[in-house]
Design an enzyme around this catalytic site. Structure first.
Site, PDB file in Angstrom:
ATOM      1  CB  CYS A  94      -3.364  12.226  -1.134  1.00  0.00           C
ATOM      2  SG  CYS A  94      -3.964  10.379  -0.561  1.00  0.00           S
ATOM      3  CG  ASN A 199      -2.087   4.317   0.536  1.00  0.00           C
ATOM      4  OD1 ASN A 199      -2.460   4.916  -0.489  1.00  0.00           O
ATOM      5  ND2 ASN A 199      -1.336   5.040   1.369  1.00  0.00           N
ATOM      6  CG  HIS A 200      -5.827   5.825  -2.916  1.00  0.00           C
ATOM      7  ND1 HIS A 200      -5.116   6.324  -4.258  1.00  0.00           N
ATOM      8  CD2 HIS A 200      -5.029   6.690  -1.923  1.00  0.00           C
ATOM      9  CE1 HIS A 200      -4.333   7.319  -4.065  1.00  0.00           C
ATOM     10  NE2 HIS A 200      -4.082   7.622  -2.611  1.00  0.00           N
ATOM     11  CG  MET A 368      -7.430  -4.243   4.997  1.00  0.00           C
ATOM     12  SD  MET A 368      -7.646  -4.485   3.240  1.00  0.00           S
ATOM     13  CE  MET A 368      -5.833  -5.257   2.900  1.00  0.00           C
ATOM     14  CB  SER A 372     -10.012   4.418  10.902  1.00  0.00           C
ATOM     15  OG  SER A 372      -9.460   3.978   9.749  1.00  0.00           O
ATOM     16  CG  HIS A 389      -0.849  10.363   6.485  1.00  0.00           C
ATOM     17  ND1 HIS A 389       0.355   9.672   6.869  1.00  0.00           N
ATOM     18  CD2 HIS A 389      -1.120   9.997   5.162  1.00  0.00           C
ATOM     19  CE1 HIS A 389       0.763   8.974   5.638  1.00  0.00           C
ATOM     20  NE2 HIS A 389       0.166   9.044   4.788  1.00  0.00           N
TER      21      HIS A 389
END
Length: 466
Positions: A94, A199-200, A368, A372, A389
């Site tokens: 991942c 969470n993708h 969201m 980031s 991460h």
């Protein structure tokens, strides 16, 4: 209760006690300290045969399967060091990739909703659903497992430069498809190029702040620029491989005289038949994950071209669920990074020539509704060139779903100008921003601890959720 000693503003220590072979080291702040169970997992990992230096934990630390999420542990292969599937996780390889558009935020604004509709249609996601690339037969899947993104690009799904901007040049060596079961193959054959769930995500973002102009320019980033961040892994294939090899190692441990405090830490010596079988299967799953993100990138590129005419260039692709054989201080180590990102320092031989002076790009997705980060590897990183991460969960998915309805969350986000395309309302509510730690604080802790350097902050414009 686990006893923590604060050594610096961003580093806590758990002294050796009981069967621990090394201390625990947690890079965090008092405000980010995780639940007791995650700290106990840090101490459990410190009991693994062959572990060296410390059982490390990143600022986004939280409870996981066996290993905590945000855990880093290296074992010395020559000293009987083990590999543990729980130290990699179910979603093998991942990871996150970032693509940068030749487009500014204000140029995209009038076309954002149309772009999000195109990305919504172009991005397969959800449990068990199909992928971008329907493979015609088993020979093609075998090549995906052996060659990863390299095979995808060879087949026209990308450009050669993409591979220069991928960890391991898009293909992990040592993959052994013979160690991948028929059931894993069956699950993976129809999912190449798909997000999955949880969470993708695929998120359209804009560069809101730049902290290091020189490094940002080297990465191809500028203020106001539109980017695409993709977070996904090896789907059902990776999950199946982890499940099967955990069972295999659980049965084998007694043969090697291995005792662990938690059966979820099932492991075997790296150089044992079980260890080699897992590493071969894990590398195959990693290659699947690299190809998966490559296919999703191509789908995003086509959507951008149709709607905006803009191109997307790959900044970098890096995993955060891997075990890798690496040389450190003259020793061959098996470095587990579970929910922890590789962060190579400047001039590391694993970097492409154009990035070597600046360190490896690292991407830390927040939520969201927040932001980031783009980080970079730094010299002297204290945890085998590793950093955090993501933001790190503070609520279970069940707790998050009880806190807000998916439709209400969408409405709140869209009222703030963030376009949302979700595959299910329940899945959306499980990923509410309040379910996560403050990503700004997590990144500040990572930078303060010397794990990484800060490059840029990105804010969401639109999100496609699994």
């Amino acid at each position: 209760m686990v006893k923590l000693v604060q050594e610096t503003p961003f580093r806590f220590r758990i002294e050796r006690h009981g069967p621990m072979r090394v201390p625990g080291v947690v890079f965090t702040t008092p405000d980010l300290l995780p639940e007791e169970e995650a700290l106990r997992q840090v101490t459990n990992v410190a009991t693994l045969p062959g572990i060296v230096r410390a059982s490390y934990a990143m600022p986004d630390l939280h409870w996981g399967y066996g290993f905590p999420i945000g855990g880093v542990a290296a074992t010395d292969v020559a000293a009987g060091g083990v590999v543990s599937p729980g130290g990699v996780g179910f979603d093998i390889s991942c990871g996150v990739r970032l693509l940068a558009a030749d487009l500014l935020r204000e140029q995209l604004a009038p076309r954002l909703n149309r772009l999000m509709d195109e990305l919504d249609l172009a991005t397969p996601r959800g449990l068990g659903r199909g992928g971008v690339w329907p493979l015609p037969g088993s020979a093609q899947l075998d090549r995906v497992l052996r060659e990863g993104a390299r095979y995808a690009v060879e087949q026209g799904h990308g450009v050669p430069r993409d591979l220069d901007r991928c960890e391991d040049h898009g293909s992990v060596a040592g993959a052994d498809p013979a160690q991948v079961s028929g059931r894993a193959v069956e699950r993976g054959a129809v999912q190449v190029g798909s997000l999955g769930s949880g969470n993708h995500f695929l998120e359209v973002q804009a560069v809101a702040e730049i902290y290091d102009a020189e490094v940002a320019a080297a990465f191809g980033l500028r203020l106001g620029q539109v980017c695409v961040m993709i977070h996904c892994g090896s789907r059902g294939l990776g999950h199946q491989i982890c499940s099967e090899h955990v069972r295999s190692m659980d049965k084998a441990m007694a043969r090697y005289g291995i005792h662990v405090p938690d059966r979820q830490l099932a492991c075997a010596p790296v150089d044992s038949p079980e260890g080699r079988a897992y590493l071969g299967a894990m590398a195959a799953a990693a290659n699947y994950g690299r190809a998966n993100r490559q296919l999703l990138s191509e789908a995003a590129r086509r959507a951008f071209e149709r709607v905006t005419g803009a191109a997307l260039d790959l900044v970098y692709d890096v995993s955060h669920n891997m075990a890798k054989l690496e040389e450190h201080d003259g020793h061959r180590l098996c470095v587990h990074r579970k929910g922890a990102t590789l962060a190579l320092p400047p001039h590391h031989p694993g970097l492409p020539a154009d990035l070597a002076p600046f360190g490896q790009p690292v991407f830390i997705p927040g939520t969201m509704g927040t932001a980031s980060y783009v980080l970079t590897g730094v010299a002297g990183g204290p945890a085998f060139h590793s950093t955090c991460h993501g933001a790190g969960r503070v609520q279970s998915r069940h707790q998050a779903a009880r806190s807000i309805q998916g439709r209400d969350l969408r409405d709140r986000l869209e009222a703030r100008g963030i376009a949302v395309r979700a595959s299910s309302w329940r899945g959306l509510s499980e990923e509410t921003p309040t379910a996560y730690k403050d990503v700004d604080a997590v990144v500040a802790a990572g930078v303060g601890a010397g794990l990484c350097g800060n490059v840029a902050r990105l804010v969401p414009l639109g999100v496609v959720k699994g």
